[in-house]
Design an enzyme around this catalytic site. Structure first.
Site, PDB file in Angstrom:
ATOM      1  N   SER A 266       0.846  -1.195   0.000  1.00  0.00           N
ATOM      2  CA  SER A 266       0.000   0.000   0.000  1.00  0.00           C
ATOM      3  C   SER A 266       0.878   1.241   0.000  1.00  0.00           C
ATOM      4  CB  SER A 266      -0.902   0.030   1.235  1.00  0.00           C
ATOM      5  OG  SER A 266      -0.177   0.483   2.377  1.00  0.00           O
ATOM      6  N   ASP A 267       0.323   2.362  -0.426  1.00  0.00           N
ATOM      7  CA  ASP A 267       1.013   3.628  -0.206  1.00  0.00           C
ATOM      8  C   ASP A 267       0.815   4.020   1.259  1.00  0.00           C
ATOM      9  OD1 ASP A 267       2.421   5.991  -0.603  1.00  0.00           O
ATOM     10  OD2 ASP A 267       1.387   6.473  -2.464  1.00  0.00           O
ATOM     11  N   TRP A 268       1.519   5.045   1.685  1.00  0.00           N
ATOM     12  CA  TRP A 268       1.537   5.466   3.094  1.00  0.00           C
ATOM     13  C   TRP A 268       0.114   5.703   3.608  1.00  0.00           C
ATOM     14  CZ3 TRP A 268       6.038   7.438   6.042  1.00  0.00           C
ATOM     15  CH2 TRP A 268       5.685   8.004   7.275  1.00  0.00           C
ATOM     16  N   GLY A 269      -0.316   4.861   4.551  1.00  0.00           N
ATOM     17  CA  GLY A 269      -1.608   5.048   5.215  1.00  0.00           C
ATOM     18  C   GLY A 269      -2.823   4.688   4.394  1.00  0.00           C
ATOM     19  N   ALA A 270      -2.637   4.135   3.185  1.00  0.00           N
ATOM     20  CA  ALA A 270      -3.762   3.956   2.268  1.00  0.00           C
ATOM     21  C   ALA A 270      -4.769   2.913   2.742  1.00  0.00           C
ATOM     22  CB  ALA A 270      -3.248   3.594   0.878  1.00  0.00           C
TER      23      ALA A 270
END
Length: 722
Positions: A266-270
């Protein structure tokens, strides 16, 4: 380790240890980090404890052999099964030797040089202990209001795909993973992150599946075909579902249709952001949707570690799905040789010898020079060293030229424009004044600049955007130069008519209020560490501009999105017998961009002779050749990007006015001519039909050739599939 041994290791792991492999945390969480303990604010609210950190499978943002080895050593000392950490980071366009931003690299149209830039980045990053880079970013972009266009190579799927392959080759190397000078690549952001509504970062993306497949997916697929190890999910929605929880996108398309067997992160916090998106009620449901979609690593949220165990124990999630994710992560660690050498040959000596070497700086300078695009030149460039020159503007002496994603780049190491110009102009012939800041200035600064301009033969105005005006979260509604800089142009014009503008920016700009006031414009983008040196060489003619735009410059922000491969509409402007008003047009500005895709000037001129098609009929089994002789009709050596486009005149669905299908960058001496040949095959004419099948149509086509997407000449041929 053999595959069988990896499976044995997996079977030894507890449920908590397996889930831990799916967690990625930033450097400050880990023992041994230089920033250890700096877990404040949002980081402290993540809801993880020290056991979670000890089980985490990867670390984000660690760098330098000293820090990486300290983290890895402390981690392994407490690891029951001696499973090493994966070290990942954003090495986007250089590690410490910073190359131009990817949009600029795209404008070089130099695929081999782009590959070399990635090789240098990988060599420095790997020597500093990094295993995986979150690059390349291959999102197709059409809206310069979006700040992250600087991370893309532009608006064309074919060209983006060529650069995607080159970057993966450069990062991973032909002998990957055995060569420790390389790192694993992670293509991002899957999918269609480059098409947010209104150009606003993280915003909604909504398009048909046909458009997604035709324009936005090809570059990701090209990267994966080149062996890219990882994929990162996008923040945006795809068909109403956030990418990170989108089973159709990740399971059906990425895993099943494309057969991707690597790691999905995932991207950061996604993962947790699915809650505000409105598709998950809480962290538990977010974890469920992400794991079902196939996300292997959750970056910087704790939905997995806090809820996957419960979901598995309640039979909401099969442990087999978890095992598949863990196996992919362990396989990558094994492929990189981390079980045998957790530090992957990174040593302080190798780091010192490799990082920011003179050879790397030379390549960065070459890339910077080839990435600049000469947009306008009314017989003022190249400059004569005997002329008295004023260098004025907020970027005259600024070192903020690395770009917003130059993570480890040191601003103090950057070569400013004035430092570069001092190599060619004497102290007596070179004056400097700031004139104003990026967005504000004083009367005193402005008056000083006017006085300096008045006493000079020529003025070089160094204008643009600060790095924080671009990049992630750098969306702008108004993409003109800030008002104070436009005012500076007008004030200088009052006292000196000879003005050259050098632009430092991360996006195509609306040049209203400046374009008509100056004699020359050199688009330098964020040119990287050696930017000032490269630009100076271009301005004095030591090098010749050869860059060509890979993203259109709008005539006005009101046109956006404006791109070359658009549809014709049923009432196209300029069509025979069209009524003057009732056509697809703006009443106040042209339809066309100010500077189109593929555009760029040189210090010489090129003549395109009449092209020749080897045949006007193409069959599905054969090929035809388009040949064109290009001649340098000027007085100096120059490089030209010869471009070939194709139009399907009547498709099953509407087809673009033209599509790039080939190009060749050639260098010609004065008076030299060369014939460039493009082969056209049936596969070049395929597209996604209304049933989403990728095939061609019989019928008429036009092959265009020329120096850019606008100034081309067409040649008709037909396709017969039988």
């Amino acid at each position: 380790m053999k595959k069988e041994e990896i499976i044995v290791l997996l079977n030894k792991m507890t449920l908590e240890e397996k889930i831990g492999q799916l967690l990625q945390l930033a450097t400050p969480f880990f023992e041994g980090a230089k920033s250890e303990g700096e877990i404040t604010g949002p980081l402290a609210q993540m809801g993880v404890d020290r056991k979670d950190v000890q089980y985490a499978g990867s670390v984000l943002g660690a760098s330098g052999t000293e820090e990486v080895q300290a983290i890895q050593k402390a981690y392994l000392e407490k690891s029951r099964l001696n499973i090493p950490l994966l070290v990942m980071a954003d090495v986007v366009h250089g590690y410490e030797t910073i190359f131009p931003v990817p949009l600029a690299i795209g404008c070089s149209w130099d695929i081999p040089l782009a590959q070399k830039s990635a090789e240098v980045a990988a060599k420095e990053a790997s020597a500093s202990g990094i295993h995986v880079t979150f690059a390349p970013m291959v999102d197709l972009v059409r809206d310069p209001r979006w700040g992250r266009v600087m991370e893309s190579t532009g608006e064309d799927p074919y060209l983006n795909s060529e650069f995607a392959k080159a970057f993966v080759k450069g990062f991973q190397g032909e002998d990957y993973p055995n060569n420790h000078d390389h790192v694993a690549a992670c293509v991002k952001h899957f999918a269609a992150y480059g098409a947010p509504e209104g150009g606003r970062d993280y915003n909604t993306v909504d398009m048909s599946e046909r458009q997604l497949r035709e324009y936005y997916l090809p570059a990701y697929k090209a990267a994966l075909n080149e062996g890219c190890e990882m994929v990162m999910t996008a923040f945006n929605t795809v068909d109403g579902i956030p990418a990170t929880g989108n089973r159709k996108l990740m399971r059906s398309l990425l895993r099943e249709e494309w057969n991707f067997e690597g790691v999905l992160i995932s991207d950061w916090g996604a993962v947790k952001e699915m809650i505000p998106h409105g598709v998950a009620a809480d962290d538990k449901e977010a974890a469920l949707k992400a794991i079902e979609a196939g996300v292997d690593i959750e970056m910087m949220t704790s939905c997995y570690v806090n809820h996957l165990k419960e979901l598995i124990e309640n039979d909401d999630v099969s442990e087999e799905i978890l095992d598949q994710s863990v196996l992919r992560i362990l396989t990558l660690k094994n492929k990189l040789g981390l079980f045998e050498d957790p530090y992957r040959s990174a040593t302080k000596e190798r780091e010192t010898e490799t990082v920011f070497s003179e050879r790397h700086r030379e390549l960065a300078r070459e890339q910077a020079a080839k990435s600049c695009v000469l947009l306008k030149n009314e017989n003022i460039l190249p400059l004569k060293k005997t002329e008295k020159l004023a260098v004025i503007g907020p970027f005259a002496n600024s070192k903020d030229i690395l770009g917003p994603w130059s993570w480890k780049g040191k601003v103090e190491n950057a070569v400013s424009l004035i430092e570069g110009m001092k190599n060619y102009f004497s102290t007596e012939n070179l004056n400097v004044a700031e004139g104003c800041g990026i967005e504000a200035g004083t009367d005193e600064e402005m008056n000083e600049a006017v006085a300096v301009a008045k006493e000079s033969d020529i003025v070089v105005l160094a204008l643009g955007e600060s790095s924080d005006m671009s990049g992630e979260a750098g969306s702008l509604a108004d993409i003109r130069l800030p008002d104070v800089q436009r005012q500076l142009v007008k004030r200088i014009k009052e006292v000196n008519k000879k003005i050259v503008v050098v632009l430092f920016n991360g996006r195509p700009l609306d040049l209203d209020g400046m374009i008509d006031e100056v004699d020359a414009i050199l688009e330098a983008w964020y040119p990287g560490t050696e930017g000032g040196a490269a630009i100076a060489e271009l301005l004095v003619g030591k090098r010749r501009p050869s860059g060509r735009l890979t993203m259109s410059f709008p005539y006005s922000v009101g046109q956006i999105p404006v791109y070359y491969n658009s549809f014709n509409t049923g009432r196209p402007k300029g069509a025979p017998n069209a009524q003057e008003r009732y056509v697809s047009q703006y009443l106040d500005i042209p339809n066309e961009p100010l500077y189109p895709f593929g555009y760029g000037l040189s210090y010489t001129s090129f003549q395109y002779h009449e092209a020749i098609l080897s045949s006007q009929s193409l069959t599905s089994e054969g090929s035809i050749t388009l040949s064109v002789k290009v001649e340098n009709t000027g007085d100096v050596t120059g490089e030209e990007v010869v471009q070939m486009y194709i139009r399907d005149v009547a498709g099953e669905v509407v087809r673009p006015l033209k599509e790039l299908k080939g190009f060749e960058k050639i260098a010609l001496e004065p008076g030299e001519a060369r014939t460039v040949e493009f082969s056209i095959e049936e596969k070049d004419l395929r597209y996604h039909h209304s049933d989403l099948i990728h095939r061609s149509d019989e019928g008429e086509f036009i092959a265009y050739v020329g120096p850019n997407s606008r100034d081309v000449k067409g040649y008709s041929f037909s396709l017969k599939n039988r």
